[in-house]
Enzyme design. Structure first.
Site, PDB file in Angstrom:
ATOM      1  N   LYS A 100       0.863  -1.182   0.000  1.00 31.23           N
ATOM      2  CA  LYS A 100       0.000   0.000   0.000  1.00 31.23           C
ATOM      3  C   LYS A 100       0.899   1.231   0.000  1.00 31.23           C
ATOM      4  O   LYS A 100       2.029   1.196   0.515  1.00 31.23           O
ATOM      5  CB  LYS A 100      -0.946   0.034   1.189  1.00 31.23           C
ATOM      6  CG  LYS A 100      -0.340   0.240   2.528  1.00 31.23           C
ATOM      7  CD  LYS A 100      -0.130   1.633   3.075  1.00 31.23           C
ATOM      8  CE  LYS A 100      -1.014   2.691   2.577  1.00 31.23           C
ATOM      9  NZ  LYS A 100      -0.611   4.002   3.243  1.00 31.23           N
ATOM     10  N   THR A 130       5.125   6.036   3.158  1.00 30.86           N
ATOM     11  CA  THR A 130       4.053   5.419   3.951  1.00 30.86           C
ATOM     12  C   THR A 130       3.647   4.246   3.151  1.00 30.86           C
ATOM     13  O   THR A 130       2.651   4.228   2.446  1.00 30.86           O
ATOM     14  CB  THR A 130       2.819   6.273   4.186  1.00 30.86           C
ATOM     15  OG1 THR A 130       3.219   7.407   4.898  1.00 30.86           O
ATOM     16  CG2 THR A 130       1.799   5.567   5.069  1.00 30.86           C
ATOM     17  N   SER A 178      -8.243  17.194   7.046  1.00 29.52           N
ATOM     18  CA  SER A 178      -9.248  18.167   7.492  1.00 29.52           C
ATOM     19  C   SER A 178     -10.606  17.475   7.657  1.00 29.52           C
ATOM     20  O   SER A 178     -10.840  16.429   7.095  1.00 29.52           O
ATOM     21  CB  SER A 178      -9.379  19.292   6.472  1.00 29.52           C
ATOM     22  OG  SER A 178      -8.122  19.841   6.216  1.00 29.52           O
TER      23      SER A 178
END
Lengths: 383, 383
Positions: free
Chosen positions: A168, A179, A383
């Site tokens: 991933k 990541t 956000s």
């Protein structure tokens, strides 16, 4: 199939409610043996997530029997409580599989600075353990996705043995990983020391040369487990070649799914004094926001390539650099050569070739262009 | 006034047709003496433009009598023909002023990999020389603009002496300067060696700590000329303080005019073991596309700050870092602290404060956010 293609592995992927969307978010991969040799590489970032702190202890003896991964929260910068969640996750996996927690690698991905709900996560582990299956590879690959638009899987066949993999990652892809979480499996018989040698050789020329946005992550882990279930011991050379093929395939899948990218850019430096210098030069271009923005604008801006090369310590004559973009030598001897208007940058795949004329080594680093969509996704993500 | 505020300097800025818009594009600054001491710093980029190659020879003896600058073309990667254009420019200035070409610094800015029209440029030099005036500072400051939206000028007053300055630059602002050209003038009496000491001290904490987009330019030059016309010799300490004030003021003007930026971000690292480590940590955050995109999205994403710090070799405990954004300590001991929702990122000016708890040194690096407009301007610039 992917990670469950090699014999001796079961996997599962379930939805535990960590992702608000209700998508799968807990993956479990178990090695059923007969061997439990393994090798793992981690992010070089010094600020590491709790799963990294735990898993570094797990892998020390070369034995890994299971990998459990959650998406929906990176469990990074979450302090002692976060570490306890990681530990509890490993313990729960160990209970179900009848093994020691110290043989369970834990990975997490998602937002950082946010605690995962421990009860939800452990319930997910229960469900994943109950669902372990030789057909569970794709479910597991889907459960580790975050901003990925597609799951990434690979199978490479050897002579009577195979390698499977899942990954991933869709951004924060920088040297010494990203990541980026990767699980690799094989049914070949390979002792842990050789797995380590092969894995470091394979990641060095694949994941370590992916530099999507120059940002290094806190959670990256690549774990390789060998079940030995094929009973076949390949040569280290053959195994390393197949593993490198698997890692490169996954790295290219990560590159193509990078957040907001319009182009995949392969930057190859030729005739460098050393391979490290070739990597340094290619990476300097991969890190140039100005060049990456130019590619987004379909502008073959070779001046920005030279300006990046000039920031490195590599061996070269600044007055004698050649640069090709998509095969067109737009710069020779550090001056304009072919007409840049003849370079077609509309296709997604872009190649930049740099000739340092200082030796015989070469290396390629892959990056993406810098786009409006990259800014949008990374300004809105948390956000 | 700017560069012509100190006594002993004349300047001019004229339109020579190098800019397609017809705007002013040739600037000339002349030191009328009685002294001709000077100091200059150049880009650290190894791929340097022709004006840099020339001017490095000019400044070696500490004497500079004039600086000529053209916008509309950087004369970079233009080979021997480009170098000849630079040389001819210096010769033409020297003819008009009755000085030697070897005392004329040449600077160029604009697109790289493109030859300037030599006849147009030399005609511009003729016009600029004819127009030299003690009131020409603003014309000169306007003539050096490229993507700048405003001209940058400064005057700092000493006791009976003063420092004037002008700058251009609106992107490619990275360590060891940027596509940044700066001319500084003073009527103080300061020998060349002291000018050099003062200039290096001033740039080290101003221009060198501006890192708008991590991209280092090929043309950067900061030249300081002293006319001695005031007859006053300030202490080196006073002069350095005033020069630092002038350089910092110009650096902040550059920061505020960075291409496409919505925010100016000051990243201050406190309690570092050394000042260099404080700079390294602040700069790592200034280079994070992910953090810069988050600021554009008004997202106080401190996790991306820690992830950047973790890429450095500075002295710190990864489990004991504190981070404040706009004065709110959103992270203490590497775990969540104050609610990020209380951080107001709507104002243009953003502060990030990092406490390393490893010593007593500090440093600030300035950068901008990563915006749609940055991508737009830099993908379209040379098309």
């Amino acid at each position: 199939m992917s990670i469950t293609a090699p014999a001796g592995f079961t996997a599962a992927g379930v939805a535990a409610g960590l992702k608000l969307t209700g998508a799968k978010d807990v993956a479990l991969v178990a090695n059923q043996g007969p061997t439990f040799d393994s090798a793992t590489v981690f992010t070089a970032n010094r600020c590491q997530a709790n799963p990294i702190l735990w898993s570094k202890e797990v892998v020390k003896d070369g034995t890994v029997r299971a990998v459990v991964i959650n998406s929906g929260g990176a469990n990074c910068y979450t302090g002692a409580e976060g570490f306890q969640t990681t530990h509890a996750t490993a313990e729960r996996v160990a209970e179900h599989l009848g093994i020691g927690a110290i043989d369970v690698v834990v990975c997490s991905t998602g937002l950082i600075g946010m605690l995962n709900d421990r009860d939800d996560l452990l319930a997910g582990v229960d469900a994943a353990a109950a669902g372990l299956s030789p057909d569970g590879g794709t479910d597991a690959a889907e459960a580790i996705m975050t901003t990925d638009s597609v799951s990434k899987q690979v199978v490479v066949e050897g002579a009577g043995w195979s390698i499977g993999g899942m990954a991933k990652g869709a951004g924060m892809l920088a040297p010494q990983l990203a990541t980026m979480l990767v699980v690799l499996t094989t049914d070949a018989v390979v002792p842990a020391a050789d797995l380590d040698t092969a894995l470091r050789a394979a990641t060095r020329v694949s994941f370590d040369r992916l530099d999507s946005d120059g940002c290094m992550s806190t959670n990256d882990t690549v774990t390789l487990m060998a079940s030995g279930a094929s009973g076949i011991t390949p040569s280290l050379e053959d195994f390393t070649a197949a593993l490198t093929q698997a890692c490169t395939d996954l790295a290219m899948q990560l590159l193509k799914d990078a957040e907001g990218a319009d182009h995949e850019i392969a930057i190859t430096t030729l005739n460098a004094a050393t391979e490290d210098e070739a990597v340094e030069v290619s990476r300097s271009v991969a890190r140039s926001n100005l060049f990456k923005a130019a590619v987004f604008g379909n502008d073959p801006n070779w001046g920005r390539v030279l300006a990046s090369i000039g920031t490195t310590d590599a061996t070269f004559d600044p007055a004698d650099l050649d640069v090709a973009i998509n095969g067109v030598w737009v710069c020779k001897q550090s001056t304009p050569h072919a007409d840049p208007a003849t370079v077609d940058l509309k296709p997604r795949e872009v190649s930049v070739t740099i000739d340092l004329k200082s030796g015989s080594e070469r290396a390629t680093v892959w990056t993406n262009d810098l786009t409006h969509a990259y800014v949008h996704e990374n300004s809105a993500y948390s956000s």
